[in-house]
Design an enzyme around this catalytic site. Sequence first.
Site, PDB file in Angstrom:
ATOM      1  N   ALA A  30       0.861  -1.280  -0.093  1.00 56.10           N
ATOM      2  CA  ALA A  30      -0.168   0.068  -0.055  1.00 56.10           C
ATOM      3  C   ALA A  30       0.806   1.170  -0.006  1.00 56.10           C
ATOM      4  O   ALA A  30       1.988   1.211   0.332  1.00 56.10           O
ATOM      5  CB  ALA A  30      -0.951   0.174   1.318  1.00 56.10           C
ATOM      6  N   MET A  31       0.320   2.544  -0.364  1.00 57.79           N
ATOM      7  CA  MET A  31       1.103   3.521  -0.462  1.00 57.79           C
ATOM      8  C   MET A  31       0.287   4.587   0.028  1.00 57.79           C
ATOM      9  O   MET A  31      -0.971   4.833  -0.198  1.00 57.79           O
ATOM     10  CB  MET A  31       1.423   3.938  -1.923  1.00 57.79           C
ATOM     11  CG  MET A  31       2.105   5.361  -1.915  1.00 57.79           C
ATOM     12  SD  MET A  31       3.732   5.335  -1.273  1.00 57.79           S
ATOM     13  CE  MET A  31       3.866   7.109  -0.877  1.00 57.79           C
ATOM     14  N   GLU A  58      -0.742   3.016   6.953  1.00 59.21           N
ATOM     15  CA  GLU A  58      -0.869   3.838   5.994  1.00 59.21           C
ATOM     16  C   GLU A  58      -1.643   5.207   6.736  1.00 59.21           C
ATOM     17  O   GLU A  58      -1.160   6.366   6.478  1.00 59.21           O
ATOM     18  CB  GLU A  58      -1.478   3.439   4.823  1.00 59.21           C
ATOM     19  CG  GLU A  58      -1.200   2.276   4.152  1.00 59.21           C
ATOM     20  CD  GLU A  58       0.389   2.463   3.851  1.00 59.21           C
ATOM     21  OE1 GLU A  58       1.210   3.461   3.905  1.00 59.21           O
ATOM     22  OE2 GLU A  58       1.005   1.141   3.677  1.00 59.21           O
TER      23      GLU A  58
HETATM   24  N1  BES Z   1       5.579   4.056   1.965  1.00 56.76           N
HETATM   25  C1  BES Z   1       5.273   2.464   1.711  1.00 56.76           C
HETATM   26  C2  BES Z   1       5.176   1.916   0.406  1.00 56.76           C
HETATM   27  C3  BES Z   1       6.254   1.791  -0.433  1.00 56.76           C
HETATM   28  C4  BES Z   1       7.268   1.031  -0.214  1.00 56.76           C
HETATM   29  C5  BES Z   1       6.752   2.885  -1.410  1.00 56.76           C
HETATM   30  C6  BES Z   1       8.282   0.568  -1.099  1.00 56.76           C
HETATM   31  C7  BES Z   1       7.637   2.770  -2.084  1.00 56.76           C
HETATM   32  C8  BES Z   1       8.469   1.560  -1.953  1.00 56.76           C
HETATM   33  C9  BES Z   1       3.933   2.154   2.525  1.00 56.76           C
HETATM   34  O1  BES Z   1       3.624   2.731   3.817  1.00 56.76           O
HETATM   35  C10 BES Z   1       4.225   0.890   3.214  1.00 56.76           C
HETATM   36  O2  BES Z   1       5.259   0.690   4.100  1.00 56.76           O
HETATM   37  N2  BES Z   1       3.658  -0.213   2.662  1.00 56.76           N
HETATM   38  C11 BES Z   1       3.954  -1.643   3.379  1.00 56.76           C
HETATM   39  C12 BES Z   1       2.740  -1.989   4.303  1.00 56.76           C
HETATM   40  C13 BES Z   1       3.128  -2.008   5.667  1.00 56.76           C
HETATM   41  C14 BES Z   1       1.786  -2.641   6.370  1.00 56.76           C
HETATM   42  C15 BES Z   1       4.185  -2.672   6.164  1.00 56.76           C
HETATM   43  C16 BES Z   1       3.939  -2.546   2.175  1.00 56.76           C
HETATM   44  O3  BES Z   1       3.842  -2.007   1.061  1.00 56.76           O
HETATM   45  O4  BES Z   1       4.120  -3.716   2.298  1.00 56.76           O
HETATM   46 ZN    ZN Z   2       5.160   2.767   5.499  1.00 60.64          ZN
END
Ligand code: BES
Ligand code: ZN
Length: 886
Positions: free
Chosen positions: A286-287, A322
Amino acid sequence: MCKMHGTREAEGGGVDITNGREILPGNVIPRHYDLTLEPDFEKLTYDGTVVIDLDVVENTKSITLNTLEIDVHSTKVLSGSQTISSSPELSHNEDKQTTTVAFGTEIPKGNKAQLEMKFTGQLNDKMAGFYRSTYKNSDGSQGILATTQMEPTDARRAFPCFDEPALKAEFTITLIADKKHTCLSNMDVASETEISATKKAVKFNKSPNMSTYLVAFIVGELNYIETDKFRLPIRVYAPPNQDIEHGRFSLELAARTLEFYEKTFDSKFPLPKMDMVAIPDFSAGAMENWGLITYRVVDLLFDPATSGASTKERVAEVVQHELAHQWFGNLVTMDFWDGLWLNEGFATWMSWYSCNKFYPEWKVWESYVTDTLQGALSLDSLRSSHPIEVPVKRADEVNQIFDAISYSKGSCVIRMISKYLGEDVFMEGIRQYLKKHAYGNTQTGDLWNALSKASGKDVAKIMDIWTKYVGYPVVTVTENESDKTIHVKQNRLLRTADVKPEEDTTLYPVFLGLRTKDGIDENLVLSKREDVFKVQDFDFFKLNADHTSIYRTSYTPARLEKLGRAAKDGLLSVEDRAGMIADAGALAASGYQKTSGVLNLLKGFDSESEFVVWNEILTRLSAIQGAWIFEDQSVRDGLEAFQRDLASEKAHKYGWEFKDSDDHIQQQFKAMLFGSAGLPGDKKVIAAAQDMFAKFAAGDKTAIHPNIRGSVFSIVVKYGGKKEYDIILETYRNSKNSDERNTALRVLGRARDPELIKKTLSLPFSGEVKEQDIYMPISGLRSHPEGIEALFNWMTENWDELTRRLPPGLGMLGTVVSICTSSFSSLEGLERVQKFFAEKSTKGFDQTLAQSCDAIRAKAAWLDRDRQDVKDWVQSYSVKTIKSEL
Ligand code: BES
Ligand code: ZN
């Protein structure tokens, strides 16, 4: 591709090198973007216009900004009412991903300027920038939607911009689209105007000051549900191939979580709405785009009828993570990528914190010890790990630090300091931090300052070492009965068991957390190499109470035995028991203990009753099995028999029927026991699995409970063959349920038959597996030696195709490399990996590759040390078992 292939270095240097960072020159500062975009779903391109308002802070004859794979048609530079240039000279630097706009007339410092660019971009299929995502409509036709993923450095792929987190600006975005399409962006709609019979222009309100990596816009056919339970409207959107009602759980949770965060942070969510959208093609989970969070379908939509307890917990985790970013990351942002941990570490911790408030019965802080903490300690025991605050120089290096160090170790550091200061004081510091830096950028020191202010303690002094240095210590405890003291000594822990003196110079401030019968002493800190502490009662003590600190404890075998008994006597918390097993397992793998000692410890836990502890027991056994996967069959059989003996009795006792009265943990416990007994050959469980599967295959889709779907599929593939494989493949192909499809795809690799391995390996490029899911069919192959061998060969034979499909900068290639290499456990395996990559560019995944290689080295060294030890243990274990059965 871009037309401006100018190789000339940009005037004025193009890019500044400060702290070794490649950043844009500081002569202008962006203040506002007026951005208009018009996607074309036929040509798979989009036209765009951007007008950027700039403050000129140095006399300026050129402006450099970021662009990547954008075709710029026309550029204008204005200042005040004056046109400075209507056709400035452009030069593009492919390597630095910049375009420099040069003009004859100098704009003096202190003035305002405007840069206008018209451009065309590709609606690409790389899940980066402004990209296309596709899905199948119910009539079989293909639906398309256009969406964005900017983090970390792909806003420059979507539109020309100053693509650095510290260069915050306001955004006014307009989307031109088909009337039937939904248009979304970070903000709410300001106006919608008709521009032709079929087209509309949707203009969004101006955003607050924000970083480019948080900009988002989406165009497509979307359904939604909405809740008014929060102060502001919240919606969940999904494409028409999804049942939008499955968004209900996330929608309700988001409403409660936003309210909770507003209160906890004492800071109102500053945007006018929150939209959360399920995207069929999505590279991460997710983003957190401000006000417009995008998700992988399975991480947002949840169907309680067809998904189990662990899926629900994952969805809750992602949503709350998020939403935490909306403050931590979006409102207050790290000033550059080496501060990524501030974002991800905090959001990770916050998701556990809030989950615990909402679902106390899930006891997530217990599973934290076996999940996040172990993830951090595992990666950070490799020489190729990195400090939490890692210098990042170039865009293509950023993706590699979205790893267990930034997320999990970052979160553990937060957990450690929050426990040390007390959660209330900690939160007070967080509130001050958010207030002081709202709409701004920070460094790690700013967080420590806020926490110091709130607590009156010198937080930086304690925490700096944890974020600035790689690794963590193993604390060795020896005892002196006569004067009732323990002697503790810290040394750097490396899994490869080959720490050199020069790698063991960091002295970490270790919160010892001494637990005795009188409670926990929170004040003991070991800041030196070694020290001596009084312990009143030698009957019972344990270090690192609840495992809130970042270290492993090495006890003498005698003390470990006593702790095993203390566990039975109820003197240890669940976290203590799970953490202690984890430490013992990891220390055996790193040469501090004998593996036979750990196997005995696990055996001694037969009366344990908690899910989390069992989870760790089985995880540690499976780590041994993983390292031993290429060893003698008899030893592997012995380890399987041991696993069966551990799990079977409980599995039979608890059964595999799921009732409404089963709580969340009970459900997961039953599911785990079922798989752990069945896979290594428990006959009753296998028969039950085959029976459920037969009913499922005959059309009864409810015959397999979602909690054990993966286990049932895995068991029937392992003890069956092509027939079962084909039914599971068909399930992947035809099921409407994303969760079920993913489970099916993950299991296929477990089949060991050479023909089936071939079939599994044909899936990633067959066109029927989305690139976002490529890792699913291949990861199942790691469960057997033939699969591991086949995986490596597949990777080497398809390398060109892989690099073509998964651009190195985007991070997915690293995941595939890690899956295809890290299961080897010998130096020969390591050599094959190194030889293959010796001549190749490892840009974008060099760190991940180094980590895979270290993981192989560690296993090879482990086997070298304990091959005979485990063989002997298995032999004597089998003899005892046979005797007791006679
Ligand atoms: N900011 C990240 C998304 C992201 C990950 C953008 C890698 C660019 C590169 C988002 O907040 C995130 O951390 N998502 C996790 C989920 C979380 C519950 C650990 C993911 O994508 O797995
Ligand atoms: Zn994150």
